[in-house]
Structures are given as structure tokens and as C-alpha cells.
Design a protein around this motif. Structure first.
Motif, mmCIF file in Angstrom:
data_model
loop_
_atom_site.group_PDB
_atom_site.id
_atom_site.type_symbol
_atom_site.label_atom_id
_atom_site.label_comp_id
_atom_site.label_asym_id
_atom_site.label_seq_id
_atom_site.Cartn_x
_atom_site.Cartn_y
_atom_site.Cartn_z
ATOM 1 N N SER A 41 -10.622 45.354 7.273
ATOM 2 C CA SER A 41 -10.328 45.536 5.847
ATOM 3 C C SER A 41 -9.153 44.632 5.499
ATOM 4 O O SER A 41 -8.528 44.058 6.384
ATOM 5 C CB SER A 41 -9.896 46.977 5.577
ATOM 6 O OG SER A 41 -10.939 47.861 5.780
ATOM 7 N N ALA A 42 -8.809 44.612 4.230
ATOM 8 C CA ALA A 42 -7.618 43.878 3.796
ATOM 9 C C ALA A 42 -6.377 44.607 4.298
ATOM 10 O O ALA A 42 -6.394 45.810 4.525
ATOM 11 C CB ALA A 42 -7.606 43.788 2.279
ATOM 12 N N THR A 47 -5.819 45.134 -1.476
ATOM 13 C CA THR A 47 -6.910 45.172 -2.456
ATOM 14 C C THR A 47 -6.425 45.756 -3.784
ATOM 15 O O THR A 47 -6.754 45.239 -4.851
ATOM 16 C CB THR A 47 -8.107 45.979 -1.904
ATOM 17 O OG1 THR A 47 -8.366 45.554 -0.568
ATOM 18 C CG2 THR A 47 -9.354 45.762 -2.743
ATOM 19 N N GLU A 74 -9.718 40.425 2.554
ATOM 20 C CA GLU A 74 -10.363 40.471 3.871
ATOM 21 C C GLU A 74 -10.346 39.088 4.525
ATOM 22 O O GLU A 74 -10.309 38.962 5.737
ATOM 23 C CB GLU A 74 -11.796 40.988 3.747
ATOM 24 C CG GLU A 74 -11.947 42.501 3.842
ATOM 25 C CD GLU A 74 -11.394 43.287 2.665
ATOM 26 O OE1 GLU A 74 -11.027 42.665 1.648
ATOM 27 O OE2 GLU A 74 -11.318 44.529 2.758
ATOM 28 N N PHE A 136 -16.742 44.654 3.707
ATOM 29 C CA PHE A 136 -17.178 45.036 2.347
ATOM 30 C C PHE A 136 -17.682 43.915 1.462
ATOM 31 O O PHE A 136 -17.684 44.029 0.250
ATOM 32 C CB PHE A 136 -16.112 45.922 1.677
ATOM 33 C CG PHE A 136 -15.179 45.370 0.620
ATOM 34 C CD1 PHE A 136 -14.330 44.317 0.863
ATOM 35 C CD2 PHE A 136 -15.144 45.968 -0.646
ATOM 36 C CE1 PHE A 136 -13.441 43.861 -0.111
ATOM 37 C CE2 PHE A 136 -14.269 45.524 -1.638
ATOM 38 C CZ PHE A 136 -13.421 44.470 -1.358
ATOM 39 N N ARG A 150 -15.053 49.822 -3.404
ATOM 40 C CA ARG A 150 -13.867 50.199 -2.642
ATOM 41 C C ARG A 150 -14.231 51.044 -1.428
ATOM 42 O O ARG A 150 -15.096 51.911 -1.504
ATOM 43 C CB ARG A 150 -12.867 50.948 -3.541
ATOM 44 C CG ARG A 150 -12.378 50.155 -4.759
ATOM 45 C CD ARG A 150 -11.719 48.844 -4.383
ATOM 46 N NE ARG A 150 -10.656 48.996 -3.411
ATOM 47 C CZ ARG A 150 -9.387 49.240 -3.713
ATOM 48 N NH1 ARG A 150 -9.028 49.381 -4.975
ATOM 49 N NH2 ARG A 150 -8.486 49.355 -2.777
ATOM 50 N N GLY A 151 -13.557 50.763 -0.325
ATOM 51 C CA GLY A 151 -13.821 51.511 0.908
ATOM 52 C C GLY A 151 -15.049 51.049 1.663
ATOM 53 O O GLY A 151 -15.452 51.672 2.653
ATOM 54 N N GLY A 152 -15.653 49.946 1.223
ATOM 55 C CA GLY A 152 -16.948 49.532 1.770
ATOM 56 C C GLY A 152 -16.931 48.907 3.156
ATOM 57 O O GLY A 152 -17.996 48.623 3.711
ATOM 58 N N SER A 153 -15.744 48.699 3.736
ATOM 59 C CA SER A 153 -15.718 48.085 5.075
ATOM 60 C C SER A 153 -16.322 48.993 6.145
ATOM 61 O O SER A 153 -16.856 48.503 7.143
ATOM 62 C CB SER A 153 -14.283 47.748 5.483
ATOM 63 O OG SER A 153 -13.774 46.764 4.637
#
Ligand code: ASP
Ligand code: MG
Length: 418
Positions: A41-42, A47, A74, A136, A150-153
Motif C-alpha cells: 500500500s502507500a 493516500t 503505491e 489497488f 480505498r483499502g483495495g490493496s
């Protein structure tokens, strides 16, 4: 040789030292002989900051440009992670979502994965290199960059595990985060919360949808569909963690395995004349068009009127109110103005054992009554009971539920058989 997906979330990558600590974990794994694919993730709150910058520039800007902006977070963390791995003597290649083969539909900001073309990943792995995949994000057939929301990783990681079929050779998807695994309640709120060794996809999905913040619900849906074993662990102190897997139904299981609290819930209520058709359709078509997830819907009828109420997150209230007022006006008069109430919270108890145990609901309601916590609404599914309560009682309600199902008991007395 098993392939392991190791995903590191933003809270595990807050600064340079944190990235290096995670890189050491990856290096150890790689030295041990496993094939490793990393998903990042970032870093930290990157983000949030990028979204904020975009909104300041243009609050109504194109989702396409927002996708490019957010994906930059990312890009930084993946490149830094690959550099860190190289400095530890591990060959690594940072890959964008597109380079890693993530093909998506065209919906910017909440794209869905259509296909993962794993040839590039496979050749990196065959060359004994560690691919570091940007979470993500993916690409459309036309080459446009998209993000999953959001949160897609987490979804990137679980989807990769499915596409590479890692489970076939004993591999799994590891979600590294800032807690030691899945607990009976959020350990930041409940000191007695206990780590679970295992939990089913179904149970974890209900907990995630009702306030447990550890994993993104979409990733769990993916995990269950493709039977991906998911191991949630602490990123720098990796103990046993919690295995999310499909579990057989078992009479011996405790009725409730965990509970969760979701705060900042708002309620919208209005009434229409009884006998008038189309109001419900108009309301929920409007919320769907606005892309808003509606939580609970409650309808009652008295005094010649139908009363409809539903809950949404605070952040969505303004948009929902405008959207439904407009669509009800198209329907003709007779409806009341939508009334908005804020400051509600939802406490939920979850467990597949509920399917076979009785008396669970009464135990939960009793525990709330003992503490004089008013229940504003109740919703249930086969494996979940939720009560809407005033937010000021939220944490006490969670404590009450955690206690009444003995969730803080030592593992030997309460743990289910694996
Ligand atoms: N960095 C993205 C976000 O904050 C994706 C993720 O962390 O899963 O939403
Ligand atoms: Mg996350």
C-alpha cells in the motif's frame, strides 16, 4: 516450493526504517527458499494526503485524474521496497498494477478486476526475483489506469494468490498489519480481546462489514470464492496470526466468535401515504445512483402512513438526503421531508455457531439492558446480530457483548477446534 504473497499495509510502511524492517522479513522468507510476491500500500497516510490535494485543486475533478493521483502513493512505496530489497542482496522488481497484469473494467475509483495476466510475474519468479506489486490498481483494455477504491490493496493480494493458485503447493496470502491477527474485538477498544487462531471467511466478512478494520470486505469475498488461505499477522512481530479459511460447521463451536463496533452512523426517516406504490423504489434507486451503501432498512406502517427509515455512514448523509428528496419530488406530493439523525453506532455479534444455538439474541439484549443501553434498532442475519445504539454508549455496548459471550476467556476454554 510454495509461493507466498506478502502484503504490507500503509501502517506498516510509515517511514524509511519501517520499509527496511518489512524488507528484512521478505528477505528472510526468500532466503528460506519460498517464492515471494510482495504487495504494498502507500506509506502511512499518503493516500489521504493525495486525495486532499486533489480536492483542493478541484473538488469536482475527474475520477480518472484522481486515480492517477492516488496510484502515485503505491508507486513510491513499491519502488522504495524494491530498492530496500536490492540493498539487502535480494533481486526485486517493482511493478505497476498494469505490469503485474491486473486488467479491470472502466469504472474509475472502484474498478473491478476482470483478469490477471500472470506471465510477467511468472518470469520474475522463475528468475528468482521478488516482484513488488503496487496495490489497488490496474489498467483497462484501453490502457487507462484504474483504482479499486480505498483499502483495495488487500484485494490485490488475495486476487494474486488466487491467480497464481498458491494454495495448490501449500502457499497462502499473508496480510501484514499493525495488530497480531483477528481478535474477538478490536484490542484497541477492549483490553481483554483475544486473538483467534482461525476464523471462517463468512464470519470475517460479517465482522469487516460491521466495523472490524483489519481487512477489506471485498478481499474476503474474493478469498472465499477462490478458497485462498489468508493469514493475518503483525508486520514486524509475526506470531501465529489468524488463519482465515473455510471452516466446517461444527456443533462444538462457540455460538459467537467475535464482535465489532461501527460508529458514525446516521439515520434518515420519512413517511409516505399508505397504499402509494413506488416510494421505496424511488428512494433506493436514488441511493444506488449516488453510489451510496445503505445499511439497515426499517419499514413500519401506522395511522395511514408508511414510515421508511434507513442508516448510512455520516459522510454520506448530505448526498443521500439531496438525492432522495429530488427523486421523491418526481413522484408527486404526500411524502414528508427526510429527517436526519446523527450520532448512532452499531454493535454486532458474529458466529456461524448461531445457526445451531438458541438464546443468543436474548443474551445480547439482556447484556445491553443490564447496562441501561437503549436499543434503537435490531437487524440479524443467519450468523450475526446487530443493535443500533446511541454512539455515546458504543464502546460500553461492545464491552457488554464481549463479556456476555465470554469472548475474553482463555483460549483453551473458548477456542473452537481447528
Ligand atoms: N493506499 C490505498 C488506500 O489507502 C489502498 C490501500 O491501502 O489498500 O486506500
Ligand atoms: Mg487496509
Amino acid at each position: 516450493m510454495p509461493t507466498v504473497i506478502q502484503k504490507f499495509g500503509g501502517t506498516s510502511l510509515v517511514n524509511r526504517e519501517a520499509v527496511v524492517r518489512c524488507a528484512r522479513r521478505i528477505a528472510t522468507r526468500h532466503e528460506h527458499g519460498d517464492r515471494v510476491v510482495v504487495v504494498v500500500s502507500a506509506m502511512g497516510e499518503t493516500t489521504d494526503r493525495l486525495v486532499e490535494q486533489g480536492r483542493m485543486m478541484n473538488p469536482d475533478g475527474n475520477r480518472r485524474e484522481f486515480d492517477l493521483l492516488m496510484a502515485a502513493g503505491e508507486q513510491v512505496s513499491a519502488a522504495l521496497m524494491a530498492l530496500a530489497l536490492e540493498s539487502l542482496g535480494v533481486g526485486a522488481t517493482a511493478l505497476t498494477g498494469a505490469q503485474a497484469g491486473f486488467m479491470t473494467d472502466e469504472v474509475h475509483g472502484r474498478a473491478r478486476i476482470k483478469d490477471i495476466r500472470t506471465s510477467r510475474l511468472a518470469s520474475e519468479l522463475d528468475a528468482d526475483r521478488v516482484p513488488v506489486v503496487m496495490g489497488f490498481q490496474g489498467v483497462t483494455n484501453e490502457g487507462e489506469l484504474t483504482t479499486f477504491g480505498r483499502g483495495g490493496s488487500d484485494t490485490t493480494a488475495v486476487a494474486l494468490a488466487a491467480a497464481l493458485n498458491v494454495a495448490a503447493e501449500g502457499g497462502y496470502c499473508e496480510i501484514n498489519t499493525d495488530v497480531a491477527g483477528i481478535h474477538t474485538a478490536d484490542p484497541r477498544l477492549i483490553a481483554e480481546a483475544r486473538r483467534l487462531d482461525q476464523i471462517s471467511y463468512e464470519e470475517m466478512l460479517e465482522l469487516a462489514l460491521h466495523g472490524a478494520r483489519v481487512m477489506d470486505p471485498r478481499a474476503l469475498v474474493f478469498g472465499e470464492k477462490y478458497s485462498v488461505p489468508i493469514l493475518v499477522r503483525h508486520s514486524t512481530r509475526p506470531g501465529a496470526g489468524t488463519l482465515i479459511t473455510s471452516m466446517e460447521e461444527d456443533m462444538e463451536r462457540p455460538s459467537v466468535v467475535g464482535c465489532a463496533l461501527k460508529e458514525d452512523i446516521g439515520r434518515i426517516a420519512l413517511s409516505v401515504p399508505a397504499g402509494e406504490s413506488g416510494a421505496q423504489a424511488a428512494i433506493f434507486e436514488a441511493t444506488a445512483r449516488a453510489g451510496i451503501v445503505v445499511d439497515d432498512i426499517i419499514q413500519t406502517e401506522h395511522d395511514g402512513r408508511v414510515h421508511v427509515a434507513f442508516t448510512v455512514e455520516h459522510a454520506d448523509l448530505a448526498v443521500v438526503r439531496t438525492a432522495i428528496s429530488e427523486s421523491l419530488d418526481d413522484l408527486g406530493g404526500g411524502h414528508t421531508d427526510p429527517e436526519v439523525e446523527i450520532g448512532l453506532a452499531k454493535v454486532s455479534a458474529v458466529g456461524t455457531g448461531m445457526k445451531t444455538h438458541t438464546g443468543i439474541a436474548s443474551r445480547m439484549f439482556g447484556a445491553l439492558a443490564d447496562r441501561s443501553i437503549p436499543i434503537r434498532n435490531i437487524t440479524t442475519s443467519e450468523i450475526k446480530i446487530s443493535c443500533l445504539v446511541p454512539q455515546e454508549h458504543g464502546v460500553r455496548a461492545l464491552e457488554a457483548v464481549h463479556q456476555c459471550f465470554d469472548l475474553g476467556m482463555p483460549a483453551t476454554e473458548n477456542a473452537r477446534e481447528g
